[in-house]
Design a protein around this motif. Sequence first.
Motif, PDB file in Angstrom:
ATOM      1  N   GLY A   1       0.843  -1.354   0.096  1.00 20.62           N
ATOM      2  CA  GLY A   1      -0.044   0.166  -0.111  1.00 20.62           C
ATOM      3  C   GLY A   1       0.903   1.178   0.001  1.00 20.62           C
ATOM      4  N   ILE A   2       2.126   1.167  -0.321  1.00 22.65           N
ATOM      5  CA  ILE A   2       2.959   2.276  -0.139  1.00 22.65           C
ATOM      6  C   ILE A   2       3.760   2.384  -1.829  1.00 22.65           C
ATOM      7  N   GLU A   3       2.894   3.205  -2.455  1.00 20.29           N
ATOM      8  CA  GLU A   3       3.480   3.612  -4.027  1.00 20.29           C
ATOM      9  C   GLU A   3       4.991   4.114  -3.913  1.00 20.29           C
ATOM     10  N   ASP A   4       5.245   5.297  -3.072  1.00 20.09           N
ATOM     11  CA  ASP A   4       6.313   5.818  -3.314  1.00 20.09           C
ATOM     12  C   ASP A   4       7.072   5.943  -1.853  1.00 20.09           C
ATOM     13  N   ILE A   5       7.647   4.738  -1.550  1.00 21.60           N
ATOM     14  CA  ILE A   5       8.102   4.821  -0.066  1.00 21.60           C
ATOM     15  C   ILE A   5       9.557   5.732  -0.167  1.00 21.60           C
ATOM     16  N   GLU A   6      10.250   5.661  -1.212  1.00 22.62           N
ATOM     17  CA  GLU A   6      11.552   6.175  -1.228  1.00 22.62           C
ATOM     18  C   GLU A   6      11.115   7.840  -1.164  1.00 22.62           C
ATOM     19  N   GLY A   7      10.100   8.329  -1.847  1.00 23.26           N
ATOM     20  CA  GLY A   7       9.893   9.734  -1.845  1.00 23.26           C
ATOM     21  C   GLY A   7       9.324  10.025  -0.422  1.00 23.26           C
ATOM     22  N   GLN A   8       8.517   9.219   0.357  1.00 24.39           N
ATOM     23  CA  GLN A   8       8.129   9.425   1.763  1.00 24.39           C
ATOM     24  C   GLN A   8       9.255   9.430   2.635  1.00 24.39           C
ATOM     25  N   LEU A   9      10.385   8.645   2.527  1.00 29.81           N
ATOM     26  CA  LEU A   9      11.595   8.749   3.213  1.00 29.81           C
ATOM     27  C   LEU A   9      12.419  10.021   3.165  1.00 29.81           C
ATOM     28  N   ILE A  10      12.342  10.456   1.895  1.00 31.10           N
ATOM     29  CA  ILE A  10      12.996  11.864   1.550  1.00 31.10           C
ATOM     30  C   ILE A  10      12.214  12.802   2.330  1.00 31.10           C
ATOM     31  N   ASP A  11      11.015  12.958   1.976  1.00 30.84           N
ATOM     32  CA  ASP A  11      10.071  14.002   2.722  1.00 30.84           C
ATOM     33  C   ASP A  11      10.227  13.825   4.131  1.00 30.84           C
ATOM     34  N   GLU A  12      10.379  12.753   4.726  1.00 32.86           N
ATOM     35  CA  GLU A  12      10.415  12.577   6.289  1.00 32.86           C
ATOM     36  C   GLU A  12      11.790  13.402   6.621  1.00 32.86           C
ATOM     37  N   ALA A  13      12.897  12.805   5.772  1.00 31.90           N
ATOM     38  CA  ALA A  13      14.206  13.246   6.276  1.00 31.90           C
ATOM     39  C   ALA A  13      14.296  14.768   6.095  1.00 31.90           C
ATOM     40  N   ARG A  14      13.809  15.376   5.298  1.00 33.12           N
ATOM     41  CA  ARG A  14      13.695  16.794   5.149  1.00 33.12           C
ATOM     42  C   ARG A  14      12.961  17.777   6.220  1.00 33.12           C
ATOM     43  N   THR A  15      11.867  17.118   6.564  1.00 28.79           N
ATOM     44  CA  THR A  15      11.205  17.563   7.888  1.00 28.79           C
ATOM     45  C   THR A  15      12.182  17.559   8.825  1.00 28.79           C
ATOM     46  N   ALA A  16      12.507  16.342   9.228  1.00 34.51           N
ATOM     47  CA  ALA A  16      13.529  16.029  10.301  1.00 34.51           C
ATOM     48  C   ALA A  16      14.805  16.871  10.306  1.00 34.51           C
ATOM     49  N   LEU A  17      15.275  17.419   9.144  1.00 37.12           N
ATOM     50  CA  LEU A  17      16.449  18.044   9.009  1.00 37.12           C
ATOM     51  C   LEU A  17      16.181  19.393   9.288  1.00 37.12           C
ATOM     52  N   VAL A  18      15.036  20.068   8.766  1.00 32.29           N
ATOM     53  CA  VAL A  18      14.552  21.362   8.910  1.00 32.29           C
ATOM     54  C   VAL A  18      14.592  21.553  10.599  1.00 32.29           C
ATOM     55  N   LYS A  19      13.782  20.690  11.337  1.00 33.34           N
ATOM     56  CA  LYS A  19      13.624  20.565  12.695  1.00 33.34           C
ATOM     57  C   LYS A  19      15.231  20.661  13.385  1.00 33.34           C
ATOM     58  N   LEU A  20      16.039  20.174  12.999  1.00 33.54           N
ATOM     59  CA  LEU A  20      17.481  19.952  13.488  1.00 33.54           C
ATOM     60  C   LEU A  20      18.067  21.211  12.988  1.00 33.54           C
ATOM     61  N   GLY A  21      17.877  21.762  11.800  1.00 34.55           N
ATOM     62  CA  GLY A  21      18.557  22.848  11.462  1.00 34.55           C
ATOM     63  C   GLY A  21      17.810  24.206  12.330  1.00 34.55           C
ATOM     64  N   ASP A  22      16.597  24.307  12.705  1.00 34.09           N
ATOM     65  CA  ASP A  22      15.878  25.272  13.682  1.00 34.09           C
ATOM     66  C   ASP A  22      16.579  25.005  14.939  1.00 34.09           C
ATOM     67  N   LYS A  23      16.906  23.838  15.605  1.00 33.21           N
ATOM     68  CA  LYS A  23      17.720  23.708  16.695  1.00 33.21           C
ATOM     69  C   LYS A  23      19.226  24.267  16.788  1.00 33.21           C
ATOM     70  N   LEU A  24      19.732  24.056  15.625  1.00 36.06           N
ATOM     71  CA  LEU A  24      21.220  24.551  15.626  1.00 36.06           C
ATOM     72  C   LEU A  24      21.461  25.777  14.903  1.00 36.06           C
ATOM     73  N   THR A  25      20.107  26.632  14.582  1.00 32.21           N
ATOM     74  CA  THR A  25      20.159  27.739  13.881  1.00 32.21           C
ATOM     75  C   THR A  25      20.911  27.597  12.271  1.00 32.21           C
ATOM     76  N   VAL A  26      20.818  26.557  11.619  1.00 31.66           N
ATOM     77  CA  VAL A  26      21.305  26.490  10.427  1.00 31.66           C
ATOM     78  C   VAL A  26      20.386  26.859   9.389  1.00 31.66           C
ATOM     79  N   ASP A  27      20.483  27.989   8.393  1.00 36.88           N
ATOM     80  CA  ASP A  27      19.739  28.159   7.326  1.00 36.88           C
ATOM     81  C   ASP A  27      19.432  26.993   6.480  1.00 36.88           C
ATOM     82  N   LYS A  28      18.034  26.930   5.959  1.00 36.53           N
ATOM     83  CA  LYS A  28      17.759  25.880   5.015  1.00 36.53           C
ATOM     84  C   LYS A  28      18.586  25.680   3.787  1.00 36.53           C
TER      85      LYS A  28
END
Length: 140
Positions: free
Chosen positions: A51-78
């Motif tokens: 039931g997962i058509e684009d699992i790699e795309g979902q992994l990439i989206d989740e990674a981007r979201t998590a990296l933005v949160k980490l970037g906010d924590k470390l004050t790193v520009d997107k």
Amino acid sequence: MYKHILFATDLSEDTEYLVNKVRAMRELTKAKLSLVHVVEPLPGYSYAYLGIEDIEGQLIDEARTALVKLGDKLTVDKKDQWVEVGPTKSKILGVASDVGADLIMCGSHGRHGLSLLLGSTANAILHGAKCDVLTVRLPE
């Protein structure tokens, strides 16, 4: 001293421990900080039966979201946050070269036995980098 640190993260539960080390190194050096996370490509077959058509795309989206949160924590520009897809070692080294990093920081689990023989991402980065590499031993 270092001018540009690249923090290579796997976004695991150990990330918080590494964040404190990266933050301390950044404060000590006053260096610019960039972040990179690599999503390993999945084999070329379909996950539609799960039931997962684009699992790699979902992994990439989740990674981007998590990296933005980490970037906010470390004050790193997107613009200084990188989510790459491909072989981890070459992608990290490629980003390090592209951004002109003079230090790569990453975690190491201090593996033993077969995983030590086969090597680790940290070891591969260490031996392939054209800049300094600081591997932080993660708590067990």
